[in-house]
Enzyme design. Structure first.
Site: not given
Length: 284
Positions: A227-229
């Site tokens: 997530l969000d990486e």
């Protein structure tokens, strides 16, 4: 807008790369309207993007792969050739906040974004008003009265039916399952309401306000199962001061989100982004 071909290459860095590609293009009368090169010295990797005036090129696009193969094989190239006249199909996913969705729709409608938008998918029915305004098919996917697995299966069917090339999460506030992330690797972008890495969890602007930060921003990145990486395409920041309330920060943050997402989308559509491992090279 003039028609162009975009040749994008990444390969191990080695002597003679630029000369070999330039000679090939010259032999086929190609007029280069833009050329970008970058060497990642730490990784030993070379990246290249050439934009070619289509009507100058005396090699048919259908025959390009066969003609270019000896050079591509010699230098171990990953490459792609795209045609600006062939528009990508972009699906927009949204939730309850409309600013990113409406900004993309306006830029698309005004011709700033060279793509087609066959559908808008949202888990909030109120987004239909914006789809109706731009005469785009709208699909409401209910995440409340069915399981998330069923909801995402419905989204996956829609994306397949519309033959979508790129999915844009325009503040779509549902976490994509791992299998869908893998299937859309490099073909889905998200806007994160923080200048990553930053405040995790709920109410990031309130957290930033509570900590007295002096910069806020937004990050446009590719979607991955982490997530969000995902690899970062574009980031925007804006200075704030002690005079700014949390509401001021939300307002300014939304401007960053719109700009970062629209720039990231345009870079992708124009084949200006090359993903290598966990990073990107962006020929902006």
């Amino acid at each position: 807008m003039q028609q162009t071909f975009k040749l994008v290459i990444d390969c191990p860095d080695q002597l003679g790369l630029v000369a070999a590609v330039s000679r090939f293009l010259a032999d086929h009368s190609a007029t280069i309207v833009e050329a970008n090169h970058h060497t990642d010295q730490q990784a030993g990797r070379f990246f290249m993007r050439h934009e070619i005036k289509a009507d100058s090129f005396n090699l048919a696009k259908a025959n390009f792969a066969e003609a270019f193969a000896p050079i591509a094989d010699q230098y171990q190239m990953n490459w792609q050739m795209s045609d600006s006249s062939e528009k990508q199909k972009v699906a927009l996913l949204a939730s309850h906040e409309s600013h990113c969705l409406v900004d993309i729709l306006h830029r698309w409608h005004s011709g700033e974004l060279n793509c087609d938008i066959p559908c808008i998918i949202a888990n909030h029915a109120k987004m239909k008003q914006f789809a109706d305004w731009y005469a785009i098919p709208f699909h409401f996917v209910d995440f409340t009265n069915q399981s998330k697995q069923q909801a995402f299966a419905e989204i996956e069917r829609l994306l397949a039916n519309y033959q979508i090339d790129l999915t844009v999460l325009a503040r779509f506030m549902q976490i994509l399952p791992d299998n869908l992330c893998r299937k859309m690797a490099g073909k889905a972008i998200n806007i994160h309401h923080s200048f990553l890495p930053s405040f995790a969890g709920a109410k990031p602007y309130q957290q930033a306000y509570d900590r007295g930060v002096k910069l806020i921003g937004a990050t446009c990145h590719y979607v991955t199962k982490d997530l969000d990486e995902g690899p970062i395409i574009e980031q925007q920041v804006i200075r704030i001061s002690h005079n700014d309330s949390a509401a001021d920060m939300v307002r300014k943050g939304k401007d960053c989100e719109k700009t970062a997402l629209s720039n990231g989308l345009r870079y992708h559509l124009e084949d200006r982004v090359i993903i290598h491992q966990h990073k990107t090279v962006v020929f902006a």
